[in-house]
Motif scaffolding. Structure first.
Motif, PDB file in Angstrom:
ATOM      1  N   VAL A  17     -17.868 -20.223  -0.758  1.00  0.00           N
ATOM      2  CA  VAL A  17     -17.783 -19.461   0.480  1.00  0.00           C
ATOM      3  C   VAL A  17     -18.965 -19.835   1.371  1.00  0.00           C
ATOM      4  CG1 VAL A  17     -17.625 -17.165   1.522  1.00  0.00           C
ATOM      5  CG2 VAL A  17     -16.652 -17.568  -0.754  1.00  0.00           C
ATOM      6  N   TYR A  18     -18.654 -20.207   2.616  1.00  0.00           N
ATOM      7  CA  TYR A  18     -19.675 -20.653   3.552  1.00  0.00           C
ATOM      8  C   TYR A  18     -19.725 -19.756   4.785  1.00  0.00           C
ATOM      9  CZ  TYR A  18     -19.465 -25.046   0.923  1.00  0.00           C
ATOM     10  OH  TYR A  18     -19.485 -25.998  -0.065  1.00  0.00           O
ATOM     11  N   LYS A  19     -20.922 -19.639   5.367  1.00  0.00           N
ATOM     12  CA  LYS A  19     -21.079 -19.047   6.691  1.00  0.00           C
ATOM     13  C   LYS A  19     -21.122 -20.207   7.678  1.00  0.00           C
ATOM     14  CE  LYS A  19     -22.673 -16.374  10.111  1.00  0.00           C
ATOM     15  NZ  LYS A  19     -22.710 -17.369  11.170  1.00  0.00           N
ATOM     16  N   CYS A  20     -20.196 -20.214   8.633  1.00  0.00           N
ATOM     17  CA  CYS A  20     -20.108 -21.276   9.626  1.00  0.00           C
ATOM     18  C   CYS A  20     -19.992 -20.659  11.019  1.00  0.00           C
ATOM     19  CB  CYS A  20     -18.900 -22.183   9.378  1.00  0.00           C
ATOM     20  SG  CYS A  20     -18.887 -22.978   7.778  1.00  0.00           S
ATOM     21  N   GLU A  21     -21.081 -20.621  11.756  1.00  0.00           N
ATOM     22  CA  GLU A  21     -21.100 -20.058  13.109  1.00  0.00           C
ATOM     23  C   GLU A  21     -20.501 -18.651  13.126  1.00  0.00           C
ATOM     24  OE1 GLU A  21     -19.262 -23.061  15.544  1.00  0.00           O
ATOM     25  OE2 GLU A  21     -20.979 -24.383  15.380  1.00  0.00           O
ATOM     26  N   ASP A  22     -19.299 -18.472  13.693  1.00  0.00           N
ATOM     27  CA  ASP A  22     -18.739 -17.121  13.813  1.00  0.00           C
ATOM     28  C   ASP A  22     -17.667 -16.841  12.766  1.00  0.00           C
ATOM     29  OD1 ASP A  22     -16.849 -18.854  14.761  1.00  0.00           O
ATOM     30  OD2 ASP A  22     -16.265 -17.617  16.476  1.00  0.00           O
ATOM     31  N   ALA A  23     -17.691 -17.588  11.669  1.00  0.00           N
ATOM     32  CA  ALA A  23     -16.652 -17.417  10.651  1.00  0.00           C
ATOM     33  C   ALA A  23     -17.231 -17.500   9.237  1.00  0.00           C
ATOM     34  CB  ALA A  23     -15.563 -18.474  10.817  1.00  0.00           C
ATOM     35  N   ILE A  24     -16.537 -16.829   8.323  1.00  0.00           N
ATOM     36  CA  ILE A  24     -16.749 -17.022   6.889  1.00  0.00           C
ATOM     37  C   ILE A  24     -15.599 -17.912   6.415  1.00  0.00           C
ATOM     38  CG2 ILE A  24     -16.675 -15.908   4.627  1.00  0.00           C
ATOM     39  CD1 ILE A  24     -19.252 -15.334   6.086  1.00  0.00           C
ATOM     40  N   VAL A  25     -15.926 -18.991   5.725  1.00  0.00           N
ATOM     41  CA  VAL A  25     -14.907 -19.938   5.279  1.00  0.00           C
ATOM     42  C   VAL A  25     -14.892 -20.001   3.758  1.00  0.00           C
ATOM     43  CG1 VAL A  25     -14.067 -22.311   5.371  1.00  0.00           C
ATOM     44  CG2 VAL A  25     -15.145 -21.291   7.400  1.00  0.00           C
ATOM     45  N   LYS A  26     -13.723 -19.678   3.183  1.00  0.00           N
ATOM     46  CA  LYS A  26     -13.530 -19.813   1.743  1.00  0.00           C
ATOM     47  C   LYS A  26     -12.847 -21.152   1.479  1.00  0.00           C
ATOM     48  CE  LYS A  26     -12.752 -14.838   1.009  1.00  0.00           C
ATOM     49  NZ  LYS A  26     -11.854 -13.829   0.387  1.00  0.00           N
ATOM     50  N   VAL A  27     -13.497 -22.010   0.707  1.00  0.00           N
ATOM     51  CA  VAL A  27     -12.929 -23.311   0.360  1.00  0.00           C
ATOM     52  C   VAL A  27     -12.572 -23.291  -1.123  1.00  0.00           C
ATOM     53  CG1 VAL A  27     -13.289 -25.805   0.311  1.00  0.00           C
ATOM     54  CG2 VAL A  27     -14.366 -24.425   2.120  1.00  0.00           C
ATOM     55  N   PHE A  28     -11.277 -23.426  -1.420  1.00  0.00           N
ATOM     56  CA  PHE A  28     -10.789 -23.319  -2.791  1.00  0.00           C
ATOM     57  C   PHE A  28     -10.702 -24.681  -3.459  1.00  0.00           C
ATOM     58  CE2 PHE A  28      -9.308 -19.679  -0.417  1.00  0.00           C
ATOM     59  CZ  PHE A  28      -9.489 -18.616  -1.289  1.00  0.00           C
ATOM     60  N   GLU A  29     -10.836 -24.689  -4.767  1.00  0.00           N
ATOM     61  CA  GLU A  29     -10.699 -25.944  -5.521  1.00  0.00           C
ATOM     62  C   GLU A  29      -9.288 -26.508  -5.371  1.00  0.00           C
ATOM     63  OE1 GLU A  29     -13.019 -27.792  -7.233  1.00  0.00           O
ATOM     64  OE2 GLU A  29     -14.336 -26.405  -6.156  1.00  0.00           O
ATOM     65  N   GLU A  30      -9.163 -27.834  -5.518  1.00  0.00           N
ATOM     66  CA  GLU A  30      -7.853 -28.482  -5.375  1.00  0.00           C
ATOM     67  C   GLU A  30      -6.824 -27.903  -6.335  1.00  0.00           C
ATOM     68  OE1 GLU A  30      -7.297 -32.783  -4.767  1.00  0.00           O
ATOM     69  OE2 GLU A  30      -9.493 -32.909  -4.688  1.00  0.00           O
ATOM     70  N   SER A  31      -7.283 -27.454  -7.505  1.00  0.00           N
ATOM     71  CA  SER A  31      -6.364 -26.925  -8.519  1.00  0.00           C
ATOM     72  C   SER A  31      -5.878 -25.511  -8.180  1.00  0.00           C
ATOM     73  CB  SER A  31      -7.051 -26.907  -9.885  1.00  0.00           C
ATOM     74  OG  SER A  31      -8.234 -26.108  -9.830  1.00  0.00           O
ATOM     75  N   HIS A  32      -6.521 -24.859  -7.224  1.00  0.00           N
ATOM     76  CA  HIS A  32      -6.135 -23.490  -6.870  1.00  0.00           C
ATOM     77  C   HIS A  32      -4.788 -23.517  -6.147  1.00  0.00           C
ATOM     78  CE1 HIS A  32      -7.189 -19.255  -6.421  1.00  0.00           C
ATOM     79  NE2 HIS A  32      -6.728 -19.292  -5.184  1.00  0.00           N
ATOM     80  N   PRO A  33      -3.836 -22.682  -6.556  1.00  0.00           N
ATOM     81  CA  PRO A  33      -2.492 -22.756  -5.967  1.00  0.00           C
ATOM     82  C   PRO A  33      -2.503 -22.560  -4.444  1.00  0.00           C
ATOM     83  CG  PRO A  33      -2.483 -21.372  -7.930  1.00  0.00           C
ATOM     84  CD  PRO A  33      -3.917 -21.662  -7.637  1.00  0.00           C
ATOM     85  N   LYS A  34      -1.834 -23.461  -3.765  1.00  0.00           N
ATOM     86  CA  LYS A  34      -1.702 -23.365  -2.309  1.00  0.00           C
ATOM     87  C   LYS A  34      -1.082 -22.031  -1.917  1.00  0.00           C
ATOM     88  CE  LYS A  34       0.781 -25.825   1.422  1.00  0.00           C
ATOM     89  NZ  LYS A  34       1.650 -27.005   1.698  1.00  0.00           N
ATOM     90  N   SER A  35      -0.108 -21.569  -2.690  1.00  0.00           N
ATOM     91  CA  SER A  35       0.574 -20.316  -2.368  1.00  0.00           C
ATOM     92  C   SER A  35      -0.396 -19.136  -2.393  1.00  0.00           C
ATOM     93  CB  SER A  35       1.727 -20.064  -3.341  1.00  0.00           C
ATOM     94  OG  SER A  35       1.260 -20.044  -4.685  1.00  0.00           O
ATOM     95  N   ASP A  36      -1.388 -19.158  -3.309  1.00  0.00           N
ATOM     96  CA  ASP A  36      -2.365 -18.069  -3.384  1.00  0.00           C
ATOM     97  C   ASP A  36      -3.234 -18.021  -2.130  1.00  0.00           C
ATOM     98  OD1 ASP A  36      -1.388 -17.428  -5.850  1.00  0.00           O
ATOM     99  OD2 ASP A  36      -3.198 -17.932  -6.982  1.00  0.00           O
TER     100      ASP A  36
END
Length: 251
Positions: A17-36
């Protein structure tokens, strides 16, 4: 969206999880289901539609083949930080915390998935319990009243941001469902009890007082939600949760 001037704030086995300017961005592992990932964005959007003032979904996108969600950033401290640094005012903070949870429980969202269905799936997935104990938990769950209130599912002080003006905002709605408010309270109680029993007892007392709910009724949910939490397979919580799953204690 480009991840510029990013600051890592949380690292978990399946996401960063990153703080980027005016947003919090959650970056999931490649193995994490796209549907989730898309489901988390959808749940958050459903909660936005209830009128609750929460951080809004800004974008779902890919970063180096990994799916990511950008959510509006809310400046402030977590209520957990404030409780820990100002312990003499713990009861006042807890009252505000319970009031906030009760405001959430006033909302409905008919398109949210049902809490009962989610709990059934989680209990059926438990490898730590034999068929008899799973049956006991499912029978108890089936007997509990069915409601359709918005429930956060992971309501704890680390998910409440307090702004400089004192306004509180609830974040991280990935586990939200519609269901029974006392089940949501039982989960919050367990999350407190994992860290400190006295704080958990204070929460239970205030929740039951403010919602006019018998303590015994919330306690009836404890084995069920302990089973649901056990399904998350956190090795550090396992022994504690197994004690709460003992059906006999709450017959």
């Amino acid at each position: 969206m480009k991840l510029e001037n990013k600051e890592l704030i949380v690292k978990r086995p399946y996401k960063e999880v990153y703080k980027c300017e005016d947003a919090i961005v959650k970056v999931f592992e490649e193995s994490h289901p796209k549907s989730d990932v898309f489901n988390e964005a959808l749940i958050t959007a459903r909660i936005e539609e209830t009128g609750l003032d929460i951080p809004k979904v800004k974008e779902v996108f890919q970063v180096d083949k990994k799916w990511a969600i950008a959510i509006e950033y809310k400046d402030g401290k977590t209520l957990e930080e404030m409780m820990e640094s100002d312990k003499k005012n713990l009861e006042k903070y807890m009252e505000d915390f319970v009031d906030l949870q009760l405001e959430i429980h006033k909302k409905t969202s008919p398109l949210l998935k049902g809490m009962k269905d989610k709990l059934v799936r989680q209990i059926n997935s438990l490898k730590e319990l034999d068929a008899t104990n799973r049956y006991e938990l499912l029978t108890r769950l089936e007997s509990m009243p069915k409601h359709n209130k918005v429930c956060h599912g992971d309501f704890n002080p680390s998910n409440v941001i307090v702004g400089k003006n004192g306004k509180m905002t609830v974040v991280d709605w990935a586990h939200a469902t519609q269901g029974n408010a006392s089940a949501d309270a039982a989960m919050t109680y367990l999350l407190f009890a994992l860290k400190d029993q006295d704080t958990a007892d204070l929460y239970m007392k205030l929740f039951c007082q403010k919602s006019d709910t018998p303590r015994q009724y919330v306690q009836q949910w404890l084995p069920i939600v302990a089973g649901a939490q056990l399904a998350k397979d956190n090795e550090l919580e396992k022994e504690f949760l197994m004690k709460w799953i003992d059906i006999i204690d709450y017959q």
